[in-house]
Enzyme design. Sequence first.
Site, mmCIF file in Angstrom:
data_model
loop_
_atom_site.group_PDB
_atom_site.id
_atom_site.type_symbol
_atom_site.label_atom_id
_atom_site.label_comp_id
_atom_site.label_asym_id
_atom_site.label_seq_id
_atom_site.Cartn_x
_atom_site.Cartn_y
_atom_site.Cartn_z
ATOM 1 N N HIS A 53 0.883 -1.166 0.000
ATOM 2 C CA HIS A 53 0.000 0.000 0.000
ATOM 3 C C HIS A 53 0.924 1.220 0.000
ATOM 4 C CE1 HIS A 53 -2.882 2.918 1.668
ATOM 5 N NE2 HIS A 53 -3.844 2.062 1.388
ATOM 6 N N ASP A 100 2.887 -4.585 8.587
ATOM 7 C CA ASP A 100 1.686 -3.795 8.320
ATOM 8 C C ASP A 100 0.498 -4.754 8.399
ATOM 9 O OD1 ASP A 100 -0.513 -2.655 7.109
ATOM 10 O OD2 ASP A 100 0.558 -1.937 5.347
ATOM 11 N N GLN A 102 -4.527 -5.218 6.900
ATOM 12 C CA GLN A 102 -5.438 -6.136 6.228
ATOM 13 C C GLN A 102 -5.478 -7.523 6.881
ATOM 14 O OE1 GLN A 102 -8.330 -5.731 4.312
ATOM 15 N NE2 GLN A 102 -6.949 -4.102 3.687
ATOM 16 N N LYS A 149 -10.721 -1.117 10.260
ATOM 17 C CA LYS A 149 -10.733 -2.345 9.459
ATOM 18 C C LYS A 149 -10.942 -3.566 10.356
ATOM 19 C CE LYS A 149 -7.507 -0.552 5.960
ATOM 20 N NZ LYS A 149 -8.286 -0.009 4.852
ATOM 21 N N CYS A 186 -4.589 2.377 -3.995
ATOM 22 C CA CYS A 186 -3.391 2.892 -3.299
ATOM 23 C C CYS A 186 -2.212 1.943 -3.440
ATOM 24 C CB CYS A 186 -3.663 3.164 -1.823
ATOM 25 S SG CYS A 186 -4.876 4.442 -1.566
#
Lengths: 407, 127
Positions: free
Chosen positions: A123, A200, A203, A227, A365
Amino acid sequence: MPFDVSRIREDFPILRQRVHDRPLVYLDNAATTQRPASVIAAISNYYSADNSNVHRGVHDLSERATRSYEEARVKVQRFLHARDPREIVFVRGTTEAINLVAQSYCRRLIQSGDEILVSAMEHHSNIVPWQMISEERGAALRVIPINDQGEINLDDFDKLLSDRTRFVSVPHVSHVLGTVNPIKEIVEMAHRRNVAVLVDGAQSAPHLLEIDVSDLDCDFYAFSGHKLYGPTGIGVLYGKSHLFESMIPYQGGGDMISSVSFEKTIYNAPPYKFEAGTPNIAGVIGLGAAIDYLKLIGSEAATAYEQELLSYAMSSLSEVRGVRVVGTAAKKAAVISFVVENVHPHDVGTILDLEGIAVRTGHCCAEPLMRRFGLTAVTRASIAFYNTKNEIDSLISGLARVRETFN
Amino acid sequence: MPRLYSDILLDHFRKPRNQGSLSAPAISYEEFNPLCGDRIRIEVELSGDVISAARFQGDGCAISIAAASMLTEMIVGLRIGDDVSNDDLVSALRSDIPPARKKCALLPLEALRAGFERYRPRHSGRK
């Protein structure tokens, strides 16, 4: 006990609506998930009953607010299997968490000629902060390649690791491809060279629902509340205690100090050292409620159900003429990006919207990732545990409408 | 109420008019939409200060391609700097363009306007 999706759906008030006179089919969960009523109630209750500033007042409201705020920190600690609540810092979201590490950890560490490694599936938020630091310090950003299925080959990663490598930042789950990356192996390989790793988790938090930072042994882990079925504007940075101790603050202000004079300020201990100013108290409490909710429904059952929907969607899509899925990793979370032959993703998205179906369209993105696959944009359908097989069927018939319109 | 993708829009998308490039355009400008990655280049040939030919090239959705195709038809015969309004172009598409997609329809117009702004006559004494 089977996963009762119709009962789960009752917990999400927003799902009960019609869009363009069709039942809403929400398949944009990778952008943001919806919130259960318990999260909305927790935020509303906080403002109705306990609203006050934290860590400051001696009055009862402030004590209640502080208690709820710090209880949420412990909930996050347990959710991530961190060793200590002091390893949990509240930030605005994954983006801020990455920027915090770039500025507070990497800035002093990185020297001219050093290298920072990211992957080809990032991203933009896991590219730009590292570019900014690299430019400032005269370092280079190196990219771990991926194969056509969208997977990292660990041999390629090994080849990139060198004496110049100073930091590694990779996603746990790709927000476009759905790939679940071999984080444990990546961390182990980086640690052999004394290189720290940020994961990260924007997700992975919503799809894996079980994250064990102690087992992964990563140095930093970041995710966003919105999220994870929680509020927007709140996120988490996990960091190992000894790293947080050694790092300089990200921002200066109230709450991050232990004493201030015009000559010298002594910083507070972690995590407060990184939480300058009045925090997003309602956001933190809402995030705590979201974690409670996931515990209540059983994250293992929810993940298993989501995986079932993923295979159903993948096999249904494979039968639609002219549709090609981008990202077919062996280990995949319920994020499906695809292209429709001769139809631009924006047109796909608009026609699906008229059928009440919400998907993401565009470069998501991730422009470098789009270029890796020779694309400028994709349509992305991302699934949550409140979605149903019927909704996947609606997506498939929506795609038939797309082809009818343009053929 | 007009349909989302009218027949005329689909016709211009399937059979774009004036797609390609000019050998010596007086104006050539590419506009880019960073949100979706779409790009449209508009080229214009002048006879005096009147647009005598126009072409476009692009990579975009049905709305931006159809709008570019229509725009190249609408501007021939206009004087340089004459404005085609946003509403004129959008209504020519005869489609119910959702608000989020208006920028797709206007991308070719933005390319044209930016091209006009950058235009400097080759023989400044001629005018």
